[in-house]
Design a protein around this motif. Structure first.
Motif, PDB file in Angstrom:
ATOM      1  N   PHE A  39       0.715  -1.195   0.045  1.00 23.31           N
ATOM      2  CA  PHE A  39      -0.146  -0.024   0.072  1.00 23.31           C
ATOM      3  C   PHE A  39       0.799   1.168  -0.008  1.00 23.31           C
ATOM      4  O   PHE A  39       1.337   1.648   1.034  1.00 23.31           O
ATOM      5  CB  PHE A  39      -0.752  -0.029   1.135  1.00 23.31           C
ATOM      6  CG  PHE A  39      -1.993  -1.064   1.189  1.00 23.31           C
ATOM      7  CD1 PHE A  39      -3.149  -1.130   0.353  1.00 23.31           C
ATOM      8  CD2 PHE A  39      -1.796  -2.310   1.985  1.00 23.31           C
ATOM      9  CE1 PHE A  39      -4.016  -1.870   0.318  1.00 23.31           C
ATOM     10  CE2 PHE A  39      -2.522  -3.532   1.696  1.00 23.31           C
ATOM     11  CZ  PHE A  39      -3.745  -3.233   1.195  1.00 23.31           C
ATOM     12  N   ILE A  40       1.163   1.652  -0.956  1.00 25.49           N
ATOM     13  CA  ILE A  40       1.993   2.816  -1.287  1.00 25.49           C
ATOM     14  C   ILE A  40       1.071   4.052  -1.360  1.00 25.49           C
ATOM     15  O   ILE A  40      -0.014   4.084  -1.805  1.00 25.49           O
ATOM     16  CB  ILE A  40       2.844   2.879  -2.681  1.00 25.49           C
ATOM     17  CG1 ILE A  40       3.633   1.579  -2.603  1.00 25.49           C
ATOM     18  CG2 ILE A  40       3.737   3.967  -3.072  1.00 25.49           C
ATOM     19  CD1 ILE A  40       4.126   1.206  -4.110  1.00 25.49           C
ATOM     20  N   ASP A  41       1.839   5.267  -0.938  1.00 27.63           N
ATOM     21  CA  ASP A  41       0.871   6.672  -1.055  1.00 27.63           C
ATOM     22  C   ASP A  41       0.181   6.848  -2.144  1.00 27.63           C
ATOM     23  O   ASP A  41       0.915   6.671  -3.275  1.00 27.63           O
ATOM     24  CB  ASP A  41       1.964   7.667  -0.599  1.00 27.63           C
ATOM     25  CG  ASP A  41       1.132   9.024  -0.228  1.00 27.63           C
ATOM     26  OD1 ASP A  41       0.565   9.563  -0.899  1.00 27.63           O
ATOM     27  OD2 ASP A  41       1.553   9.554   0.845  1.00 27.63           O
ATOM     28  N   PRO A  42      -1.073   6.972  -2.217  1.00 27.13           N
ATOM     29  CA  PRO A  42      -1.900   7.452  -3.566  1.00 27.13           C
ATOM     30  C   PRO A  42      -1.127   8.640  -4.194  1.00 27.13           C
ATOM     31  O   PRO A  42      -1.540   8.734  -5.492  1.00 27.13           O
ATOM     32  CB  PRO A  42      -3.156   7.736  -3.275  1.00 27.13           C
ATOM     33  CG  PRO A  42      -3.127   8.098  -1.570  1.00 27.13           C
ATOM     34  CD  PRO A  42      -2.102   7.157  -1.058  1.00 27.13           C
ATOM     35  N   ALA A  43      -0.428   9.426  -3.639  1.00 30.13           N
ATOM     36  CA  ALA A  43       0.449  10.415  -4.320  1.00 30.13           C
ATOM     37  C   ALA A  43       1.238  10.004  -5.458  1.00 30.13           C
ATOM     38  O   ALA A  43       1.867  10.655  -6.192  1.00 30.13           O
ATOM     39  CB  ALA A  43       1.211  11.381  -3.404  1.00 30.13           C
ATOM     40  N   VAL A  44       1.559   8.728  -5.249  1.00 27.64           N
ATOM     41  CA  VAL A  44       2.532   7.987  -6.102  1.00 27.64           C
ATOM     42  C   VAL A  44       1.789   7.015  -7.114  1.00 27.64           C
ATOM     43  O   VAL A  44       2.016   7.038  -8.170  1.00 27.64           O
ATOM     44  CB  VAL A  44       3.674   7.114  -5.371  1.00 27.64           C
ATOM     45  CG1 VAL A  44       4.257   6.384  -6.291  1.00 27.64           C
ATOM     46  CG2 VAL A  44       4.632   8.113  -4.512  1.00 27.64           C
ATOM     47  N   THR A  45       0.859   6.374  -6.508  1.00 29.46           N
ATOM     48  CA  THR A  45       0.266   5.205  -7.198  1.00 29.46           C
ATOM     49  C   THR A  45      -0.950   5.851  -8.317  1.00 29.46           C
ATOM     50  O   THR A  45      -1.136   5.387  -9.145  1.00 29.46           O
ATOM     51  CB  THR A  45      -0.422   4.207  -6.357  1.00 29.46           C
ATOM     52  OG1 THR A  45      -1.458   5.060  -5.534  1.00 29.46           O
ATOM     53  CG2 THR A  45       0.565   3.636  -5.438  1.00 29.46           C
TER      54      THR A  45
END
Length: 376
Positions: A39-45
């Motif tokens: 679960f990577i930060d949505p700012a990245v994904t």
């Protein structure tokens, strides 16, 4: 599984590899390298999902009729392997890989038309409302109450360990609509808006110091009954279908890539080299089993999902241990922003993955399910 000739497979691999080389920015690669969780930060994904969506590749598993690329199983596996090789960030699985398949299976045409395009584009970002303070592995004991009131359900209670609830604008949720009969018989599956009045999200920080989990409180939250998936009191069937997608998957490509990078570290002693060799063999066996599961050979999807969940999560934990052993004391310098990503993530990933054998149904329970299916 649909067959492809070797030239066709290699042409597809070359196409994927060229796209990833052209599309993955250094910033995206670095963010993925420093991620200690799926679960990577949505700012990245979400920016990466937008790039994939523009190419039509955001949801490899989706059929073409719902906006997916319509790939066969071999193409999906090649794509996963090439993404791991290129160091691409993984996309949030709650929407694309978990709730979307159950919407395709159980949703009305109106629900499919509304939700699926928004999941594909990233407009809707989902979290999972299953576990509660008194209902984790024994999920059927959940108590979040949903009382019918006109065209709505009114929800009172809480959920816990709710990953990325602080980012999500949507939740798929199990609620109790009846207390009669078996506990599984009174559960209903709902889709809800996280902006609904009465929802409060409170953070839970992990051992790794990250804010990934939350507790979510519901104080007379109204959810339209039109947001129900499946029949009232039949949510357990919907949840079991979803858990097949959460538990199963392709663990081997990313783990093989991680292991290959560990082997390149300097100063590895002979005993640790032998451990790396053992894991390499185990991962190739896991890869072969995943390929067998894709072909639907020798077992049901639910059986494969449980087997792969056990083998994949425990392999990840062993590789985490190897990572920390090889890095040694340097792994504890993770707070230094200049620390190389392979050292900076060793300890956080080790701590984060302690939960891997617990979430989506603990591995002990998976072994029970496997024994029941194989031994009756």
């Amino acid at each position: 599984m649909d067959t492809m000739t070797e030239p066709e497979t290699e042409a597809f691999r070359a196409e994927v590899r060229a796209f990833l080389e052209a599309s993955l920015t250094p910033e995206l690669r670095e963010a993925a390298a420093r991620a200690a969780s799926v679960f990577i930060d949505p700012a990245v994904t979400l920016p990466w999902q937008a790039i994939l969506h523009a190419r039509g590749w955001a949801a490899p598993e989706w059929p073409a009729q719902f906006g997916g690329p319509g790939w066969n199983d071999l193409q999906r596996y090649v794509f996963a392997a090439e993404c791991a090789r290129a160091g691409a960030p993984g996309l949030a699985p709650m929407g694309l890989k978990m709730v979307a398949p159950v919407i395709m299976h159980y949703g009305t045409s109106e629900q499919q038309a509304h939700y699926l395009p928004r999941i594909l584009s990233g407009e809707d970002y989902w979290c999972q409302g299953f576990s509660e303070p008194g209902a984790g592995s024994d999920l059927a004991s959940l108590q979040l109450k949903a009382v019918s009131d006109g065209s709505d359900y009114v929800l009172t209670g809480s959920k816990i360990w709710t990953t990325h609830a602080h980012f999500a604008n949507r939740m798929f949720c199990l609620v109790r609509t009846s207390s009669e009969g078996k506990p599984q018989a009174g559960i209903t599956f709902l889709l809800l808006d996280m902006a609904s009045p009465g929802i409060t999200v409170k953070p839970i920080r992990t051992l790794a110091g990250e804010h990934e989990f939350n507790q979510v409180f519901f104080d007379e939250v109204r959810v339209p009954q039109a947001n129900r998936l499946g029949a009232e009191n039949d949510g357990w069937s919907v949840a079991k279908h979803l858990l097949t997608f959460e538990r199963g998957g392709r663990y081997a490509p990313a783990l093989i890539e991680r292991l290959s990078r560990l082997k390149l570290r300097e100063g590895i002693d002979p005993v640790t080299r032998a451990r790396l060799g053992h894991e390499a063999v185990s991962l190739r066996a896991l890869q072969a089993l995943e390929m067998k599961a894709m072909r639907g050979l020798g077992g049901s999807p639910a059986l494969y999902a449980s087997v792969l969940k056990v083998l994949g999560t425990e392999a990840a934990q062993r590789i985490d241990t190897l990572d920390c052993d090889i890095a040694g004391i340097d792994a504890w310098s993770m707070a230094n922003g200049q620390t190389p990503a392979d050292l900076a993530t060793a300890v956080p990933r080790y701590l984060n993955d302690r939960a891997a054998s617990i979430y989506a149904g603990s591995n002990e329970i998976q072994r029970d399910l496997i024994s029941r299916q194989l031994l009756g």
